[in-house]
Scaffold this motif. Structure first.
Motif, PDB file in Angstrom:
ATOM      1  N   PRO A 231       0.839  -1.201   0.000  1.00 53.50           N
ATOM      2  CA  PRO A 231       0.000   0.000   0.000  1.00 53.50           C
ATOM      3  C   PRO A 231       0.875   1.253   0.000  1.00 53.50           C
ATOM      4  CG  PRO A 231      -0.735  -1.569   1.663  1.00 53.50           C
ATOM      5  CD  PRO A 231       0.557  -2.082   1.122  1.00 53.50           C
ATOM      6  N   ARG A 232       0.399   2.274  -0.668  1.00 55.32           N
ATOM      7  CA  ARG A 232       1.196   3.503  -0.819  1.00 55.32           C
ATOM      8  C   ARG A 232       1.746   3.980   0.524  1.00 55.32           C
ATOM      9  NH1 ARG A 232       2.426   8.493  -2.877  1.00 55.32           N
ATOM     10  NH2 ARG A 232       1.614  10.230  -1.672  1.00 55.32           N
ATOM     11  N   THR A 233       0.906   3.888   1.548  1.00 57.66           N
ATOM     12  CA  THR A 233       1.324   4.324   2.884  1.00 57.66           C
ATOM     13  C   THR A 233       2.602   3.638   3.328  1.00 57.66           C
ATOM     14  OG1 THR A 233      -1.016   4.115   3.344  1.00 57.66           O
ATOM     15  CG2 THR A 233       0.408   4.669   5.193  1.00 57.66           C
ATOM     16  N   LEU A 234       2.609   2.303   3.154  1.00 56.36           N
ATOM     17  CA  LEU A 234       3.745   1.527   3.629  1.00 56.36           C
ATOM     18  C   LEU A 234       4.959   1.757   2.742  1.00 56.36           C
ATOM     19  CD1 LEU A 234       4.281  -0.246   5.969  1.00 56.36           C
ATOM     20  CD2 LEU A 234       3.570  -2.221   4.645  1.00 56.36           C
ATOM     21  N   ALA A 235       4.711   1.908   1.436  1.00 49.74           N
ATOM     22  CA  ALA A 235       5.829   2.131   0.510  1.00 49.74           C
ATOM     23  C   ALA A 235       6.555   3.432   0.830  1.00 49.74           C
ATOM     24  CB  ALA A 235       5.319   2.156  -0.928  1.00 49.74           C
TER      25      ALA A 235
ATOM     26  N   TYR B  34      -4.199 -26.270   1.264  1.00 47.51           N
ATOM     27  CA  TYR B  34      -4.694 -26.859   2.508  1.00 47.51           C
ATOM     28  C   TYR B  34      -4.461 -25.891   3.676  1.00 47.51           C
ATOM     29  CZ  TYR B  34      -5.391 -31.720   0.891  1.00 47.51           C
ATOM     30  OH  TYR B  34      -5.852 -32.852   0.292  1.00 47.51           O
ATOM     31  N   ASP B  35      -5.353 -25.890   4.655  1.00 48.34           N
ATOM     32  CA  ASP B  35      -5.212 -25.069   5.870  1.00 48.34           C
ATOM     33  C   ASP B  35      -4.873 -23.619   5.519  1.00 48.34           C
ATOM     34  OD1 ASP B  35      -5.558 -27.178   7.952  1.00 48.34           O
ATOM     35  OD2 ASP B  35      -3.804 -28.005   6.964  1.00 48.34           O
ATOM     36  N   ALA B  36      -5.665 -23.086   4.569  1.00 46.81           N
ATOM     37  CA  ALA B  36      -5.374 -21.748   4.029  1.00 46.81           C
ATOM     38  C   ALA B  36      -5.422 -20.661   5.096  1.00 46.81           C
ATOM     39  CB  ALA B  36      -6.349 -21.428   2.900  1.00 46.81           C
ATOM     40  N   HIS B  37      -6.169 -20.904   6.205  1.00 42.91           N
ATOM     41  CA  HIS B  37      -6.274 -19.879   7.250  1.00 42.91           C
ATOM     42  C   HIS B  37      -4.948 -19.680   7.980  1.00 42.91           C
ATOM     43  CE1 HIS B  37      -7.145 -23.795   9.022  1.00 42.91           C
ATOM     44  NE2 HIS B  37      -6.719 -23.326  10.175  1.00 42.91           N
ATOM     45  N   ARG B  38      -3.988 -20.590   7.763  1.00 35.78           N
ATOM     46  CA  ARG B  38      -2.685 -20.457   8.429  1.00 35.78           C
ATOM     47  C   ARG B  38      -1.730 -19.523   7.671  1.00 35.78           C
ATOM     48  NH1 ARG B  38      -2.022 -23.313  12.615  1.00 35.78           N
ATOM     49  NH2 ARG B  38       0.198 -22.836  12.629  1.00 35.78           N
ATOM     50  N   PHE B  39      -2.138 -19.068   6.491  1.00 34.78           N
ATOM     51  CA  PHE B  39      -1.277 -18.206   5.675  1.00 34.78           C
ATOM     52  C   PHE B  39      -1.754 -16.761   5.752  1.00 34.78           C
ATOM     53  CE2 PHE B  39      -1.215 -22.401   3.744  1.00 34.78           C
ATOM     54  CZ  PHE B  39       0.134 -22.625   3.527  1.00 34.78           C
ATOM     55  N   GLY B  40      -0.817 -15.840   5.568  1.00 33.66           N
ATOM     56  CA  GLY B  40      -1.192 -14.427   5.447  1.00 33.66           C
ATOM     57  C   GLY B  40      -1.849 -14.189   4.102  1.00 33.66           C
ATOM     58  N   LEU B  41      -2.624 -13.106   3.991  1.00 36.22           N
ATOM     59  CA  LEU B  41      -3.330 -12.806   2.748  1.00 36.22           C
ATOM     60  C   LEU B  41      -2.384 -12.613   1.573  1.00 36.22           C
ATOM     61  CD1 LEU B  41      -6.252 -10.351   3.540  1.00 36.22           C
ATOM     62  CD2 LEU B  41      -6.359 -12.615   2.535  1.00 36.22           C
ATOM     63  N   SER B  42      -1.311 -11.864   1.794  1.00 29.92           N
ATOM     64  CA  SER B  42      -0.393 -11.601   0.685  1.00 29.92           C
ATOM     65  C   SER B  42       0.262 -12.894   0.217  1.00 29.92           C
ATOM     66  CB  SER B  42       0.664 -10.573   1.095  1.00 29.92           C
ATOM     67  OG  SER B  42       0.055  -9.306   1.228  1.00 29.92           O
TER      68      SER B  42
ATOM     69  N   ALA C 230      -3.384  -6.452  -0.248  1.00 32.83           N
ATOM     70  CA  ALA C 230      -2.313  -5.943   0.625  1.00 32.83           C
ATOM     71  C   ALA C 230      -2.873  -4.990   1.669  1.00 32.83           C
ATOM     72  CB  ALA C 230      -1.248  -5.240  -0.213  1.00 32.83           C
ATOM     73  N   ARG C 231      -3.843  -4.168   1.258  1.00 36.19           N
ATOM     74  CA  ARG C 231      -4.447  -3.224   2.213  1.00 36.19           C
ATOM     75  C   ARG C 231      -5.145  -3.984   3.341  1.00 36.19           C
ATOM     76  NH1 ARG C 231      -8.959  -1.147   3.693  1.00 36.19           N
ATOM     77  NH2 ARG C 231     -10.219  -2.312   2.201  1.00 36.19           N
ATOM     78  N   ARG C 232      -5.895  -5.014   2.974  1.00 36.14           N
ATOM     79  CA  ARG C 232      -6.610  -5.794   3.996  1.00 36.14           C
ATOM     80  C   ARG C 232      -5.630  -6.591   4.864  1.00 36.14           C
ATOM     81  NH1 ARG C 232     -12.284  -8.160   1.692  1.00 36.14           N
ATOM     82  NH2 ARG C 232     -12.645  -6.637   0.057  1.00 36.14           N
TER      83      ARG C 232
END
Length: 684
Positions: A419-423, A554-562, A608-610
């Motif tokens: 996100p622009r903010t982080l960049a 598998y177990d997708a909830h264990r990963f970050g969104l990005s 990335a924002r979420r």
């Protein structure tokens, strides 16, 4: 002349005696200035409340009257539970203290007491964390009390009292560091008032206004450092102004097997402009998965080689290094450009040959992992360093590679759209280029979130795709079974899928396999000799198999969104419709929100924002070495508007000629001097 509070030892504050200076040193506090800068991270509200208006589970402070005889239950020799009936207004409730049996004698019927604790609506019970009897020393009833991050040696009460004393002794000596015009423009209180109110807020509103002022200061000074560095160094002739053969670069681009998007052309023009300047390029190229960053890097490296320089491309994994080498060799073959690989799995003989060829200038472009930054690697004329998935390399690793040339130009790439903010925060000293559009013909990937009990349907989906001649990835979070984690592991899933699909070739890939074995697995999958590839996240970045149309995680909830978005980006690279199936049984709200975000959008910048909202900036890159600043009060997610204001104001200020000479800005120049901005060291 102003007094420097950072030069006054902390023991000068009244009440700091004995071992307390040493204990404060463990918190990084040795001076009065550092003590005053040690801000609370939240406040405890001791305002008296009406229990009928309090939600179940809330913390509350109430005025009560002892209405029964206290009862003590001992558990062993130390643990205890003290229970007593009390009257709060007209409500008869139980008050419970744990391990405070010594208070029994103080709780006499009819005695007034102030209780703070967690309210249990169903049981009509207050679990007491703090209690005050009238006439027993100082009271905090009706106040807002700061809560500091402390070690066990320093109690909250002592820290509160000490900071109250420090503010009383030295508060008037706190200097202002913001320009007068910014205080007026943003209606910010003076610094001495803000510091006092952060430690001693009369109300929550006071605390918020003080925080607003100090957050602006923190972000403004950070951006002032970045903008001053850029202003002082952008025209510095310490780089190489490459004499580019632009007609040759244009011919290279025209000869590509596909047309560049308008976004790619724009970014390439920005890079070529930088390469011709006498200062060092320091540019971040960010783009969504599949946006075509690699071909922009290839054209940039081509331009530098044609101008007589060498190029280096550093990537996080050997699989990716080998893939990039093959891609570059195909693109460069008609032009006689020599591409070599330098990774940890080369034999000693191969490594010696590559190092000698690099030093003699016989290799034009070297692709490698962190092996590129080892001490014995020398270049003849390193002109451009490209790092891919740059957040995976620590700040130090990137700067070591840069020092292997005479200040070569640096292009850092990431497929984690920031996100622009982080960049602008993390890479404030960089120019940021963004690839916004995907190449033509890319179909959006259809994403589904399912639960583990739908596995049979998922297997049917895999069978359908493979029967149509396509291929599938199946990703697991672990290599082997774990006693601690109830998650699928790659070895078990590989065995299950071999059993489920005896007619297909199902392969296994993970990070612990020897490099040669990994190469063979990837070669076989790329050639469609393997139909299903079971893997850990080793294939997260950069692997390109256009015929693969299905990604199962598998177990997708264990990963970050990005990370999930990166994995999804391994498919959708060919002409056929692609799919991503996320198998997850999220137990908490964050996990559910992640799955919803993935099915809602394919836009990497929105993802990335979420992700930033759900995880926070520290975890966004998955590494503490990302170079992100560690702010005391500011939060890059919630304070993004302030960050942008601070950047704009800092940039405008350093552009004013008067900033560098006027007495009005002496405090800001002193800050820059303390930060060594005038020492001509490259920031990283």
């Amino acid at each position: 002349m102003s007094i420097d509070l950072y030069r006054i030892p902390v023991k000068q504050v009244q009440g700091i005696r004995g071992k307390k200076p040493e204990e404060l040193l463990a918190l990084g506090i040795s001076s009065v200035g550092e003590l005053l800068d040690y801000y609370p991270f939240r406040y405890e509200d001791y305002t008296l409340r009406d229990l009928t208006e309090v939600k179940d589970g809330d913390k509350v402070t109430v005025q009560a009257s002892i209405a029964g005889m206290p009862q003590v239950h001992m558990y062993g020799r130390i643990k205890s539970r003290l229970t007593c009936k009390v009257m709060v207004d007209r409500l008869f409730i139980s008050a419970v203290w744990f391990n405070r049996h010594y208070m029994k004698d103080q709780l006499q019927p009819g005695t007034e007491i102030v209780l703070t604790g967690k309210w249990d609506q169903k049981r009509l019970q207050l679990t007491v964390s703090e209690s005050e009897l009238p006439g027993k020393g100082t009271t905090q009833t009706g106040t807002l009390q700061p809560v500091y991050s402390l070690t066990g040696a320093i109690p909250q009460k002592w820290m509160r009292q000490t900071l109250k004393q420090a503010v009383a002794q030295y508060g008037d000596l706190i200097p202002e560091v913001l320009p007068r015009e910014l205080l007026d423009k943003y209606e910010l209180m003076p610094r001495k008032q803000a510091v006092a109110l952060l430690h001693l807020p009369g109300s929550m509103q006071d605390g918020l206004l003080a925080r607003k002022r100090m957050v602006f200061e923190e972000l403004f000074l950070f951006q002032l450092k970045m903008q001053a560095y850029r202003a002082l160094n952008h025209d510095r002739a310490d780089g190489v102004a490459h004499a580019l053969d632009l007609p040759a670069v244009r011919a290279f681009v025209r000869a590509l097997p596909f047309k560049l998007t308008a976004s790619q052309k724009q970014v390439l023009a920005e890079i070529l402009h930088d390469l011709q300047q006498p200062y060092c390029m320091n540019r971040l190229l960010q783009g969504d998965v599949g946006a075509g960053k690699t071909v922009v890097a290839a054209a940039s490296l081509f331009a530098v080689v044609k101008a007589g320089g060498q190029g280096a491309l550093m990537v996080p994994t050997e699989i990716l290094a080998e893939q990039h080498k093959r891609s570059l060799e195909r693109l460069y073959e008609p032009y006689g450009i020599q591409v070599s690989l330098l990774t940890g799995s080369l034999t000693d003989r191969q490594r010696r040959d590559v190092l000698a060829s690099l030093q003699m200038g016989m290799i034009d472009v070297v692709v490698g992992t962190h092996a590129l930054i080892q001490e014995d690697v020398y270049f003849r004329s390193l002109g451009l360093v490209v790092t891919d998935e740059q957040h995976r390399f620590g700040v130090n690793q990137r700067s070591i590679l840069r020092r292997k040339g005479m200040n070569p130009d640096v292009l850092t790439m990431t497929a984690t759209p920031i996100p622009r903010t982080l960049a602008i925060t993390a890479f404030g000293d960089m120019d940021v280029s963004t690839l916004r559009e995907l190449p033509k013909g890319r179909k959006p990937i259809k994403t589904y979130a399912v639960t583990h009990d739908m596995l049979e349907r998922v297997l049917g989906f895999i069978r359908r795709e493979v029967n149509e001649g396509r291929q599938a990835y199946v990703i697991c979070p672990l290599i082997e079974e774990s006693e601690k984690l109830d998650v699928q592991n790659a070895i078990d899933v590989h065995a299950q899928l071999q059993f489920a699909f005896p007619e297909y070739r199902v392969a296994l890939l993970h990070g612990r396999m020897p490099a040669a074995e990994k190469d063979e697995v990837m070669r076989s999958f790329s050639a469609n000799e393997t139909q299903v590839l079971v893997s850990t996240t080793v294939i997260e970045v950069g692997v390109d198999v256009p015929n693969a149309t299905l990604m199962v995680v598998y177990d997708a909830h264990r990963f970050g969104l990005s990370q999930l978005h990166q994995l999804r980006g391994r498919v959708g690279r060919g002409e056929h419709q692609s799919f991503c199936v996320l198998i997850a049984d999220p137990k908490n709200e964050v996990g559910k929100q992640r799955m919803k975000a993935m099915t809602d959008t394919n836009d990497g910048f929105e993802i990335a924002r979420r992700d930033l909202e759900l995880r926070g900036p520290g975890d966004f890159f998955g590494t503490k070495q990302s170079g992100l600043p560690d702010f005391r009060l500011a939060d890059m997610v919630t304070d993004f508007e302030v960050m942008e204001q601070a950047r704009d104001e800092a940039a405008a200020l350093v552009r004013q000629p008067g900033f560098w000479t006027d007495a009005a800005y002496i405090k800001q120049r002193e800050f820059l001097q303390r930060e060594h901005i005038f020492d001509s060291e490259l920031l990283d």
